[in-house]
Design an enzyme around this catalytic site. Structure first.
Site, mmCIF file in Angstrom:
data_model
loop_
_atom_site.group_PDB
_atom_site.id
_atom_site.type_symbol
_atom_site.label_atom_id
_atom_site.label_comp_id
_atom_site.label_asym_id
_atom_site.label_seq_id
_atom_site.Cartn_x
_atom_site.Cartn_y
_atom_site.Cartn_z
ATOM 1 N N ASP A 33 -26.160 12.380 37.271
ATOM 2 C CA ASP A 33 -27.506 12.670 36.774
ATOM 3 C C ASP A 33 -27.903 11.748 35.614
ATOM 4 O OD1 ASP A 33 -29.900 13.956 36.688
ATOM 5 O OD2 ASP A 33 -29.175 15.735 35.655
ATOM 6 N N ASN A 81 -33.893 16.375 47.193
ATOM 7 C CA ASN A 81 -34.373 15.075 46.716
ATOM 8 C C ASN A 81 -35.442 14.441 47.626
ATOM 9 O OD1 ASN A 81 -31.194 14.023 45.245
ATOM 10 N ND2 ASN A 81 -32.964 15.001 44.294
HETATM 11 C C1 FPP Z 1 -29.957 11.879 39.637
HETATM 12 O O1 FPP Z 1 -30.602 11.270 38.552
HETATM 13 C C2 FPP Z 1 -29.496 10.850 40.571
HETATM 14 C C3 FPP Z 1 -29.812 10.794 41.881
HETATM 15 C C4 FPP Z 1 -30.683 11.780 42.531
HETATM 16 C C5 FPP Z 1 -29.345 9.682 42.738
HETATM 17 C C6 FPP Z 1 -27.938 9.191 42.503
HETATM 18 C C7 FPP Z 1 -27.713 7.993 43.325
HETATM 19 C C8 FPP Z 1 -27.046 6.880 42.952
HETATM 20 C C9 FPP Z 1 -26.370 6.743 41.659
HETATM 21 C C10 FPP Z 1 -26.979 5.672 43.837
HETATM 22 C C11 FPP Z 1 -27.069 5.844 45.319
HETATM 23 C C12 FPP Z 1 -25.839 6.324 45.949
HETATM 24 C C13 FPP Z 1 -24.871 5.620 46.588
HETATM 25 C C14 FPP Z 1 -23.727 6.337 47.134
HETATM 26 C C15 FPP Z 1 -24.870 4.158 46.696
HETATM 27 P P1 FPP Z 1 -32.170 11.531 38.321
HETATM 28 O O2 FPP Z 1 -32.910 10.491 39.070
HETATM 29 O O3 FPP Z 1 -32.508 12.925 38.699
HETATM 30 O O4 FPP Z 1 -32.265 11.309 36.794
HETATM 31 P P2 FPP Z 1 -33.281 12.038 35.780
HETATM 32 O O5 FPP Z 1 -32.916 13.498 35.773
HETATM 33 O O6 FPP Z 1 -33.011 11.360 34.489
HETATM 34 O O7 FPP Z 1 -34.676 11.790 36.304
#
Ligand code: FPP
EC number: 2.5.1.-
Length: 253
Positions: A33, A81
């Site tokens: 996250d 998501n």
């Molecule tokens: C949450 O942070 C993160 C995600 C929903 C995506 C995670 C994906 C990756 C790190 C890369 C893709 C995966 C692979 C396996 C290559 P957020 O976007 O919700 O952060 P925020 O809460 O700060 O908005």
């Protein structure tokens, strides 16, 4: 005891963390996250945060391997998501494809077994075929299991398991009275993967967010304020260190 700071030069600053090699969590699961906030702080588009998050994935897999963790589950895309803007959803699909394309040979060379938890049939065709190839190529490896939770939701997983079990009952393959926890677990995406010992969530949030709802029954939780792109080897080590100082009683005394 394992002096984790022998593993790289950078870690010398923090000499006091010494891990008990006999108590390394077998399975660590991470809610990756804070990518969006990381990007926002730098006035970058959110997708750049996800891109930076992939670098952290590389570091964490390597360190997990060094530390002797057997299973690593990474929550990369939840069933919720899909509500994000189309552009961000496409960027995440693309990152998955690019990651597997660029990393598969190296992961395979290092004996990594790639598994996916989640319904991949809803992913774009290109992502589905990369995922299936990665699973196939690495299935006989004996190293760390990298379980990528993609289009994964804990509730969705439980409903799916119930439906599969109902089919088995309908076809007379299983009797209702024989269904117990062990039987049920065979219908989860995580079949043959032990429950996570430790669940890590960076970025300051302290929620489970539909992650491994069945499997987290006795997991230890570890939180950090650092956003995922800034999550470093030392955070993983500190999480394990804290885990090793918890008293896991599983409901006993
Ligand atoms: C949450 O942070 C993160 C995600 C929903 C995506 C995670 C994906 C990756 C790190 C890369 C893709 C995966 C692979 C396996 C290559 P957020 O976007 O919700 O952060 P925020 O809460 O700060 O908005």
């Amino acid at each position: 005891m394992l002096d984790v700071f022998k593993t790289s030069k950078k870690k010398k600053e923090n000499k006091e963390i010494v891990l008990d090699q006999n108590n390394i969590p077998k399975h660590i699961a991470i809610i990756m996250d804070g990518n969006g906030r990381w990007a926002k702080k730098r006035k970058l588009p959110r997708t750049m945060g996800h891109k930076a998050g992939v670098e952290t994935i590389r570091r964490v897999i390597k360190e997990s391997h060094i530390l002797g963790i057997k299973y690593l589950t990474l929550y990369a895309f939840s069933t919720e998501n899909w509500k994000r803007p189309d552009e961000e959803v496409s960027a995440l699909m693309k990152l998955l494809v690019e990651y597997l394309r660029s990393e598969l040979a190296e992961l395979n060379k290092n004996g990594v077994v790639i598994k996916i938890s989640g319904d991949i049939t809803k992913l774009p065709k290109e992502a589905q075929s990369e995922v299936l190839e990665a699973i196939e190529v690495t299935k006989n490896n004996t190293g760390i299991v990298l379980n990528i939770a993609f289009n994964y939701g804990g509730r969705d997983e439980i409903i799916r398991a119930v439906k599969l079990l109902c089919e088995e009952v309908k076809s007379d393959n299983i009797k209702i009275e024989n269904i117990d926890e062990k039987v049920f677990e065979n219908y989860l995406y995580t079949k043959n993967i032990p429950d996570p010992d430790l669940i890590i969530r960076p970025s300051g949030e302290q929620r489970i967010s539909n992650f491994l709802l069945w499997q987290c029954a006795y997991s230890e939780f570890w939180y950090s304020n650092v956003c995922w792109p800034d999550f470093k080897e030392e955070h993983l080590q500190k999480a394990i260190y804290d885990y090793q100082h918890r008293d896991r009683r599983y409901g006993g005394v």
